[in-house]
Scaffold this active site. Sequence first.
Site, short mmCIF file in Angstrom:
data_model
loop_
_atom_site.label_atom_id
_atom_site.label_comp_id
_atom_site.label_asym_id
_atom_site.label_seq_id
_atom_site.Cartn_x
_atom_site.Cartn_y
_atom_site.Cartn_z
N CYS A 169 -5.10 -57.79 -38.71
CA CYS A 169 -6.41 -57.17 -38.87
C CYS A 169 -6.53 -56.02 -37.89
O CYS A 169 -5.99 -56.10 -36.79
CB CYS A 169 -7.51 -58.17 -38.54
N GLU B 106 -0.69 -55.74 -42.80
CA GLU B 106 -0.92 -56.77 -43.82
C GLU B 106 -1.89 -56.25 -44.87
O GLU B 106 -2.84 -55.53 -44.55
CB GLU B 106 -1.50 -58.00 -43.11
#
Length: 492
Positions: free
Chosen positions: A346, A380
């Site tokens: 994140c 990601e």
Amino acid sequence: MEKNNLSNLSHDMTIPDVLSSICDSTSSLVEGCRLPVKMSGSEDWPLAEIISIREEDGKIFYYVHYVDFNKRLDEWVREEDLDTRKVQFPRKDGLTTGQNTNTGISTPKRLISTSRPTSPVHHNLQDVQVNGNTVLQAALQKKINRKRKAPSISSPAIIPATPSTPITPVPSNVTIDEDSQEVPNEKTPRQSGSMVTHHDDVVTRMKNVPLIELGKHRIKPWYFSPYPQELCALDCIYICEFCLKFRKSRKCLERHLSKCNLRNPPGNEIYRKGTISFFEIDGRKNKCYAQNLCLLAKLFLDHKTLYYDTDPFLFYVMTEFDNRGFHIVGYFSKEKESSEDYNVACILTLPPYQRMGYGKMLIEFSYELSKFEGKLGSPEKPLSDLGLLSYRSYWAQTILEILMNQETDGDTDRPQITINEICEMTSIKRDDVISTLRNLNLLNYYKHGQYIVCINKETIDQHKKSMEKRKLRIDPKFLHWTPKDWSKKPRY
Ligand SMILES: [Zn+2]
């Protein structure tokens, strides 16, 4: 966008039924209805979906999501902000039925009585049974259930859950007593991913925290985050900018600050140049901080869901220093071991620091770490809309910089470089290099599987201009860090 007209509708229903309910007021509106809504702060009436309806002092309020806009613009509106002449009612199958405005025909009531199965009807927020505590409890329960079912399968913790999920005892880290924000002592197997896409649950689709105070900043959150419901009911949540613990009032925060010794994030300071520092925080060693960081970040990250098992992650917090301390600007998390070469899980720049170059600096730092590790990396997926923009821009600038600095190779008049060389120089993964070259429209097929990169003057000028603006840069000389081989450790 397909709009059903009368002839489509007549497949599922009889004409007299259709004609029997003309929507002429807001009384027939239910969750899932779509209609034009006046967006606050603008004169536009974009199509919006009603997520929730509540009544307060005899007035009805509607929580709406503007269909073609990011969720951060979702808001409560009043009756007069709704254009009820053009309502699309939700269908049994969960889709929205279009309706011909001119005929004033709407879906019959017997059809609209069924709202989406995942959206329990709450006419008053007081009735809502799901809150930060229960969401967390449900998530932990899910994790326990999953562990029982298949301990070896690595699957992400899914939060938030539906109201029907069983409740486990309240973990102590979500209550609001002083000093109670400790972490439940869980021992869970390795999970993959940092945050995962959550269910389309009505509660978690709605912003629940009106305002936070963090250091000198007052920030309006963008998305749901499972802070304790008692705190969400207040006008503002007061957060210690150093340890990220939260309090219900400024007085409580002041009391906390008098005891809180931190003036920087916990963990090791691994980079400092000028006023910019990076701290590396181990999600296992500093679990409470890591969880509070996730809670804070969730307020501004939509597409990913909070992840409570922070053990498998490292957190890199970027701070700006002044005489009061090291103030958090943004962070990224990173799996200690990633099977898919993710170098960022994140990533977030806090709103007061956005559009100032900090986001790209975070990205640059993540690739510097990958270079130190001698690995290629990629963030990601999915990336948020803002995250994707930052990454695309970072990749483009980094790759163009390399291409434009290419020296001519002795016996040929054109400089030569391979994709793999670009990857090695930048630690950017191959797929991202190729997609960037394609997006920039630089690749022209030549022959024998070779491509010629042609950069036109416009791209060069644009690139030079944007590099001049990019003042905040990571200087790898100031990074004091040795990568750890986490695979050699028995547990994190
Ligand atoms: Zn504190």
